[in-house]
Every structure is written in C-alpha cells, then in structure tokens.
Design a protein around this motif. Structure first.
Motif, PDB file in Angstrom:
ATOM      1  N   GLU A 198      17.687  30.417 -25.457  1.00 56.82           N
ATOM      2  CA  GLU A 198      16.989  29.024 -25.391  1.00 56.82           C
ATOM      3  C   GLU A 198      17.977  28.295 -26.363  1.00 56.82           C
ATOM      4  O   GLU A 198      18.091  28.753 -27.314  1.00 56.82           O
ATOM      5  CB  GLU A 198      15.537  29.025 -25.707  1.00 56.82           C
ATOM      6  CG  GLU A 198      14.776  29.809 -24.551  1.00 56.82           C
ATOM      7  CD  GLU A 198      13.353  29.523 -24.947  1.00 56.82           C
ATOM      8  OE1 GLU A 198      12.525  29.345 -23.858  1.00 56.82           O
ATOM      9  OE2 GLU A 198      12.878  29.486 -25.921  1.00 56.82           O
ATOM     10  N   ALA A 199      18.306  26.990 -25.719  1.00 58.44           N
ATOM     11  CA  ALA A 199      19.027  26.046 -26.716  1.00 58.44           C
ATOM     12  C   ALA A 199      17.995  25.090 -27.182  1.00 58.44           C
ATOM     13  O   ALA A 199      16.889  24.992 -26.915  1.00 58.44           O
ATOM     14  CB  ALA A 199      20.064  25.290 -25.701  1.00 58.44           C
ATOM     15  N   ASP A 200      18.359  24.842 -28.475  1.00 50.15           N
ATOM     16  CA  ASP A 200      17.747  23.971 -29.370  1.00 50.15           C
ATOM     17  C   ASP A 200      17.911  22.583 -29.249  1.00 50.15           C
ATOM     18  O   ASP A 200      18.827  22.023 -29.633  1.00 50.15           O
ATOM     19  CB  ASP A 200      17.827  24.392 -30.833  1.00 50.15           C
ATOM     20  CG  ASP A 200      16.892  23.751 -31.889  1.00 50.15           C
ATOM     21  OD1 ASP A 200      15.973  23.011 -31.282  1.00 50.15           O
ATOM     22  OD2 ASP A 200      16.858  23.907 -33.135  1.00 50.15           O
ATOM     23  N   GLY A 201      16.905  21.905 -28.315  1.00 52.20           N
ATOM     24  CA  GLY A 201      17.240  20.506 -28.214  1.00 52.20           C
ATOM     25  C   GLY A 201      18.409  20.126 -27.096  1.00 52.20           C
ATOM     26  O   GLY A 201      19.077  21.075 -26.777  1.00 52.20           O
ATOM     27  N   VAL A 202      18.478  18.932 -26.833  1.00 55.16           N
ATOM     28  CA  VAL A 202      19.742  18.453 -26.037  1.00 55.16           C
ATOM     29  C   VAL A 202      20.875  18.749 -26.611  1.00 55.16           C
ATOM     30  O   VAL A 202      21.909  19.282 -25.842  1.00 55.16           O
ATOM     31  CB  VAL A 202      19.582  16.966 -25.744  1.00 55.16           C
ATOM     32  CG1 VAL A 202      20.591  16.602 -25.082  1.00 55.16           C
ATOM     33  CG2 VAL A 202      18.170  16.824 -24.904  1.00 55.16           C
ATOM     34  N   GLU A 203      21.085  18.467 -27.895  1.00 58.53           N
ATOM     35  CA  GLU A 203      22.387  19.132 -28.696  1.00 58.53           C
ATOM     36  C   GLU A 203      22.404  20.483 -28.455  1.00 58.53           C
ATOM     37  O   GLU A 203      23.901  20.746 -28.305  1.00 58.53           O
ATOM     38  CB  GLU A 203      22.136  18.709 -30.202  1.00 58.53           C
ATOM     39  CG  GLU A 203      22.211  17.249 -30.614  1.00 58.53           C
ATOM     40  CD  GLU A 203      20.694  16.624 -30.262  1.00 58.53           C
ATOM     41  OE1 GLU A 203      19.615  17.437 -30.038  1.00 58.53           O
ATOM     42  OE2 GLU A 203      20.467  15.364 -30.342  1.00 58.53           O
ATOM     43  N   GLY A 204      21.538  21.447 -28.495  1.00 58.50           N
ATOM     44  CA  GLY A 204      21.789  22.720 -28.110  1.00 58.50           C
ATOM     45  C   GLY A 204      22.220  23.108 -26.977  1.00 58.50           C
ATOM     46  O   GLY A 204      23.086  24.005 -26.812  1.00 58.50           O
ATOM     47  N   ILE A 205      21.767  22.438 -26.057  1.00 61.73           N
ATOM     48  CA  ILE A 205      22.167  22.504 -24.460  1.00 61.73           C
ATOM     49  C   ILE A 205      23.857  22.196 -24.701  1.00 61.73           C
ATOM     50  O   ILE A 205      24.630  22.987 -23.749  1.00 61.73           O
ATOM     51  CB  ILE A 205      21.597  21.421 -23.579  1.00 61.73           C
ATOM     52  CG1 ILE A 205      20.133  21.928 -23.666  1.00 61.73           C
ATOM     53  CG2 ILE A 205      22.132  21.657 -22.079  1.00 61.73           C
ATOM     54  CD1 ILE A 205      19.413  20.707 -22.808  1.00 61.73           C
ATOM     55  N   LEU A 206      24.337  21.097 -25.430  1.00 58.80           N
ATOM     56  CA  LEU A 206      25.582  20.824 -25.254  1.00 58.80           C
ATOM     57  C   LEU A 206      26.538  21.910 -25.861  1.00 58.80           C
ATOM     58  O   LEU A 206      27.603  21.958 -25.468  1.00 58.80           O
ATOM     59  CB  LEU A 206      25.747  19.360 -25.789  1.00 58.80           C
ATOM     60  CG  LEU A 206      25.244  18.183 -25.289  1.00 58.80           C
ATOM     61  CD1 LEU A 206      25.197  16.772 -26.000  1.00 58.80           C
ATOM     62  CD2 LEU A 206      25.981  17.906 -23.936  1.00 58.80           C
ATOM     63  N   GLU A 207      26.022  22.411 -26.870  1.00 55.97           N
ATOM     64  CA  GLU A 207      26.747  23.434 -27.925  1.00 55.97           C
ATOM     65  C   GLU A 207      26.740  24.553 -26.663  1.00 55.97           C
ATOM     66  O   GLU A 207      27.961  25.390 -26.871  1.00 55.97           O
ATOM     67  CB  GLU A 207      25.887  23.764 -28.927  1.00 55.97           C
ATOM     68  CG  GLU A 207      26.172  22.649 -30.083  1.00 55.97           C
ATOM     69  CD  GLU A 207      27.354  22.545 -30.734  1.00 55.97           C
ATOM     70  OE1 GLU A 207      28.201  23.327 -30.576  1.00 55.97           O
ATOM     71  OE2 GLU A 207      27.575  21.435 -31.352  1.00 55.97           O
ATOM     72  N   ALA A 208      25.856  24.818 -26.119  1.00 57.35           N
ATOM     73  CA  ALA A 208      25.847  26.109 -25.299  1.00 57.35           C
ATOM     74  C   ALA A 208      26.830  25.961 -24.067  1.00 57.35           C
ATOM     75  O   ALA A 208      27.465  26.907 -23.714  1.00 57.35           O
ATOM     76  CB  ALA A 208      24.311  26.590 -24.590  1.00 57.35           C
ATOM     77  N   TYR A 209      26.903  24.646 -23.636  1.00 63.33           N
ATOM     78  CA  TYR A 209      28.079  24.358 -22.472  1.00 63.33           C
ATOM     79  C   TYR A 209      29.364  24.502 -23.118  1.00 63.33           C
ATOM     80  O   TYR A 209      30.173  25.258 -22.576  1.00 63.33           O
ATOM     81  CB  TYR A 209      27.628  22.923 -22.013  1.00 63.33           C
ATOM     82  CG  TYR A 209      28.675  22.288 -21.412  1.00 63.33           C
ATOM     83  CD1 TYR A 209      29.236  22.857 -19.974  1.00 63.33           C
ATOM     84  CD2 TYR A 209      29.192  21.074 -21.809  1.00 63.33           C
ATOM     85  CE1 TYR A 209      30.341  22.279 -19.456  1.00 63.33           C
ATOM     86  CE2 TYR A 209      30.455  20.464 -21.149  1.00 63.33           C
ATOM     87  CZ  TYR A 209      30.811  20.991 -20.165  1.00 63.33           C
ATOM     88  OH  TYR A 209      31.732  20.487 -19.272  1.00 63.33           O
ATOM     89  N   LYS A 210      29.482  23.956 -24.011  1.00 66.55           N
ATOM     90  CA  LYS A 210      30.870  24.118 -24.928  1.00 66.55           C
ATOM     91  C   LYS A 210      31.249  25.446 -25.160  1.00 66.55           C
ATOM     92  O   LYS A 210      32.401  25.862 -24.986  1.00 66.55           O
ATOM     93  CB  LYS A 210      30.577  23.136 -26.014  1.00 66.55           C
ATOM     94  CG  LYS A 210      32.061  23.377 -26.962  1.00 66.55           C
ATOM     95  CD  LYS A 210      31.984  22.338 -28.115  1.00 66.55           C
ATOM     96  CE  LYS A 210      30.962  22.871 -29.204  1.00 66.55           C
ATOM     97  NZ  LYS A 210      30.935  22.152 -30.432  1.00 66.55           N
ATOM     98  N   HIS A 211      30.267  26.441 -25.690  1.00 64.64           N
ATOM     99  CA  HIS A 211      30.408  27.579 -25.961  1.00 64.64           C
ATOM    100  C   HIS A 211      30.787  28.496 -24.802  1.00 64.64           C
ATOM    101  O   HIS A 211      31.721  29.644 -25.050  1.00 64.64           O
ATOM    102  CB  HIS A 211      29.349  28.262 -26.670  1.00 64.64           C
ATOM    103  CG  HIS A 211      29.338  29.903 -27.043  1.00 64.64           C
ATOM    104  ND1 HIS A 211      29.137  30.838 -26.168  1.00 64.64           N
ATOM    105  CD2 HIS A 211      29.864  30.507 -27.949  1.00 64.64           C
ATOM    106  CE1 HIS A 211      29.410  32.003 -26.722  1.00 64.64           C
ATOM    107  NE2 HIS A 211      29.722  31.840 -27.895  1.00 64.64           N
TER     108      HIS A 211
END
Length: 485
Positions: A289-302
């Motif tokens: 699970e990503a942590d917050g909207v910023e985490g979603i963006l980081e997961a996408y980038k990764h």
C-alpha cells in the motif's frame, strides 16, 4: 480601542473520516482553539421575521445612545455537553432606542432543528467596536412563541429594560414560499414528508462512520509511447512539471483520498511484460500500500525502475476482479465489528479497453461488490467507445463511470464534480438495497479531537523488443525526477 481579528481556514471534506466529524485548529500567538463540527443539513424551511425595539434602556451613558442588535441562541450537544450557541444575529442600529431591524429569513434547521417548540434565547446587545458588546436584556421564547406573540418584555437582572415588537413572523418553505394555513401541520421535531426522503443519503453513511477505501490502477501499455521521449504520456519532465498521469493522480486521487481514513492505497499496474508474459495486474511500488497521494506517485515512478516491457493489449478485467474481491473482504471485516466500508477503484488509461464486451460482462459480474469504478481517460485519444461505462449493465446496477481528464484538468470544481458524480448514489444503493442503514454518528471526547497546528538528464537510445509495438524499458533507463512529490 483593541480590535481582534481571528482567521482560520478549514477544509470540510477532511472532517468526514474524523471521530465525531470534529476538528480543532490552533490560533496563532496562543489565541486558543477553534472547534468545528460538520453535521448534515436538513430542509426545514425558513422563518420570515421582522422585529423592532421599543423604549429600550440606554447602556451608553448620558450623552450617547445604544446601538442595539439582537441574536438568537439555541442549545446544542457539543463535546463538552450542552452548550448555547448563536444561530442568528441581526445588524445593529446606531444611536437608536426604538430600532427597527431589517426583515430576516432564518433557516429553521439552524435555528431550531425543525422543532418549533425548542427553547431559544433572544438576547439584545449594545454593539461595541471592541467586540465586548453589552447586554441590554433577554427573553426566552421559541419559533411558535414568535409566531403567536406580538411582542415580549426584555429583562435584565430582574428588571424590565424595554420591549421587542414582533411586526411580522411567517413560516416559508425551502423555496421561500409562504406555507398556507390549511396545510397539515407537522409535529414538532419531525420533517415534512415532502421535504425529505425516507431513503438514507451519502452524508448519512459518511457521518455514521462509513469508510471509503481507494485503490489505483495505472496503464503501462505500449500505446502510451516510449517514456524516454518528450511529449509521451509517461515521460518524466526534467523541469519537475508533472506529466498527465501524475496530474491525474494528484487531482483525482487527491479528491477521493479525503474520504479514506488511513490514507493507505494499493497501487496496481497493467499492460506490461515481466519475464516474457503480459501481466494484467501487478503491484506498483515496493510496499503493498502506498502512503498518501505522494506515495501513489512514488509507486508509479518506481515502476519504471523495474525493467518492465510496455506491451498490449489493454485489459482491465483482472484489476476489476481483484478490487472487487478486496472490497468484499473489507466490508465483511468491517461488518463483523459493526462498521461499514466501501471501495473506489480508479483506473488511469490512455485509450479504450481492448475487449469492450468482456469488460462490460466483468462489471456486471462484480456489481454485487461494495465498489465504484472510476476510469480516467489520459491523453487526447478518442474515448467514445468508453461510453458503455456510464450505462447500467445486464444486472441493471451501474457501478462505473468514465472521466475524460483533459476535459476537466483546468477546472478543479468541474473535475471534482465529474469524479464524484455517481459514487454517492452507488454507495447508498449498495448498502440500502441490502437493508444496511447508516450507523449513528460517533460521539467524541475533547481529548480525542484532532487539533491542527498553526507545503540530471540521461541520453537514451530507443530499444524496441522483438514483439511489434512493445517498448523495452531496461531498469534504470528512464529519467526519474529526484525527490519526493
């Protein structure tokens, strides 16, 4: 003279997942706290009221006259217990002991909660620029008292201090039309049937503690273009500006994230090859699970650091089935504790799904789940074939909707409206059709209230794989902007 101006900004969407729908914010320079509680507004109509004062006692000394205004207070149940809160305040009339105030139309929901016999305090004050207004007198009354009386004698410290004259008092419906005398009266505290519906609303469920989980699925098919090429949909800009996928995540997921209590979001990808096989549902990011909207963006980038091959076709049925399964499990676990959970799946894609019929059949098959599906079109493709998402399937239950991001990305209000257009109705239909009523709103103790405090480029070559149209993205071969979003 000392003037005090207190300003605080609250975002009411953030209240819905807080215990008791209550939040506090600190005021600068040890100015205390402001508490705000969100409650559902109900239509009880209006009270049209015009009043005047007569022979009021002067509180401004020998050489001046008072500047009277009136206010109504009602008893509310707050986190400290019963408290008397101001629900309406008039303008003040300068230097006048026989004032005549402007006609007011007062919301009966705010004034008395629809109970025309609820006790109200009518206070009369002398306005002071310092804000320390001086009491001139008060009386106890009710809406029915105002309707039935032509005036009241004000009292202060056991002495009469003038009269309040009720010149006009009349009940209006929510559209401002007078309620005729032969209209059937509604018992005190009850809502007229023509003003409300017996069916619960989205707000009822949210205020009752219903949690809305969100999960996200991102299209990594080759039709998005080579992410190493400027202008393609997955290209990361070296100047730090967001590409369209990042913009959509920040905007649309930012809206839906306000209703998620823990801000933990599963992020899936689809349409990419790993080990030579197209994967229609894989985890994005290192965590489940990503942590917050910023985490979603980081997961996408990764994801672009994992050596994927952007491939085809565009298949979302696997993601739909996984989200539906998770939604059912979440609601079952919540129900075992007397709670409620609903899930929203956001799918970001650059084009139409490869098999419309299979997608429609899958949506019909999972329509039993506590799930809404928002499919967001990214880019400038023709999304006409996605219209089926806004139509009810064979089951007659509509759980999906399509949002063209380009059509709304420059208008936040329009984007929010398009994103949330059908979710409230879908949530209510799910619970209500199963006889699941909203829970009662949580009560909150003061100590449990949330108190807010006083926001190098790489020269790449294109390496296409053997499969026509596939885009091989070797690990570490895409420019990823440094730093957090």
């Amino acid at each position: 003279m000392v003037c005090v101006r207190i300003i605080s900004v609250f975002c009411t969407r953030t209240y819905f997942q807080l215990q008791g729908n209550t939040k506090a914010k600190k005021i600068q320079d040890d100015g205390g706290k402001i508490y705000l509680r969100v409650e559902k507004a109900k239509e009880f109509g209006l009270l049209r009221l015009k009043m005047a004062g007569e022979e009021l006692s002067n509180t401004d000394g020998w050489f001046n006259k008072s500047d009277p205004f009136y206010q109504f207070r009602k008893k509310d149940q707050g986190f400290r217990g019963s408290e008397w809160n101001i629900v309406h305040k008039s303008e003040y009339i300068k230097d006048n002991l026989d004032p005549e105030w402007d006609e007011a139309q007062i919301d009966l929901g705010a004034l008395c909660g629809g109970d025309h016999d609820q006790i109200l305090y009518l206070d009369l004050y002398d306005n002071e620029s310092s804000g320390e207004h001086e009491l001139m007198g008060q009386i106890e009354t009710s809406v029915n008292g105002l309707l039935e009386s032509d005036g009241f004698t004000l009292m202060k410290d056991g002495e009469e201090t003038g009269r309040i004259i009720v010149q006009e008092a009349e009940l209006l419906d929510e559209d401002g039309n007078p309620i005729s005398e032969d209209e059937e009266e509604t018992p005190a505290g009850e809502v007229p049937t023509e003003w409300t519906s017996n069916k619960a609303s989205f707000t009822d469920y949210i205020l009752g503690g219903c949690e809305i989980n969100m999960c996200v699925a991102i299209d990594f098919t080759g039709s998005n273009g080579d992410p190493r090429q400027l202008g393609t949909l997955h290209h990361f800009n070296s100047d730090g500006s967001k590409n369209d996928y990042e913009k959509a995540v920040a905007a649309i997921c930012g809206v839906l994230a306000q209703y998620d209590s823990d801000k933990k979001f599963p992020v899936y990808g689809f349409g990419a090859k790993y080990d030579g096989e197209v994967n229609h549902c894989f985890q994005c990011g290192e965590e489940e699970e990503a942590d917050g909207v910023e985490g979603i963006l980081e997961a996408y980038k990764h994801t672009f650091e994992t050596g994927l091959i952007m491939s085809s076709p565009t298949v979302v049925t696997t993601v739909l089935e996984k989200a539906a399964e998770a939604a059912v499990q979440s609601q079952a676990a919540a129900a075992s504790q007397g709670k409620q959970k609903y899930t929203t799946l956001v799918i970001l894609t650059d084009g139409a799904v490869s098999d419309v019929q299979a997608t429609a059949e899958c949506l019909a098959a999972i329509s039993f789940a506590p799930l809404s599906v928002v499919i967001v079109g990214i880019g400038s493709a023709d999304f006409g074939s996605m219209q089926f998402l806004d139509d009810s399937g064979p089951s007659g239950i509509d759980i999906s909707q399509f949002v063209d991001f380009n059509a709304h990305q420059h208008d936040w209000k329009s984007l929010t409206s398009a994103t949330l257009d059908e979710i409230p109705k879908q949530l209510v239909n799910y619970f209500w059709s199963r006889g699941i009523k909203p829970n009662h709103p949580d009560q909150v103790e003061e100590e449990d209230i949330v108190v807010e405090p006083e926001e190098e480029e790489i020269d790449l070559t294109i390496d296409f794989g053997e499969d026509g149209g596939d885009i091989v993205v070797p690990e570490g071969d895409v420019y990823i902007p440094p730093g957090a979003y």
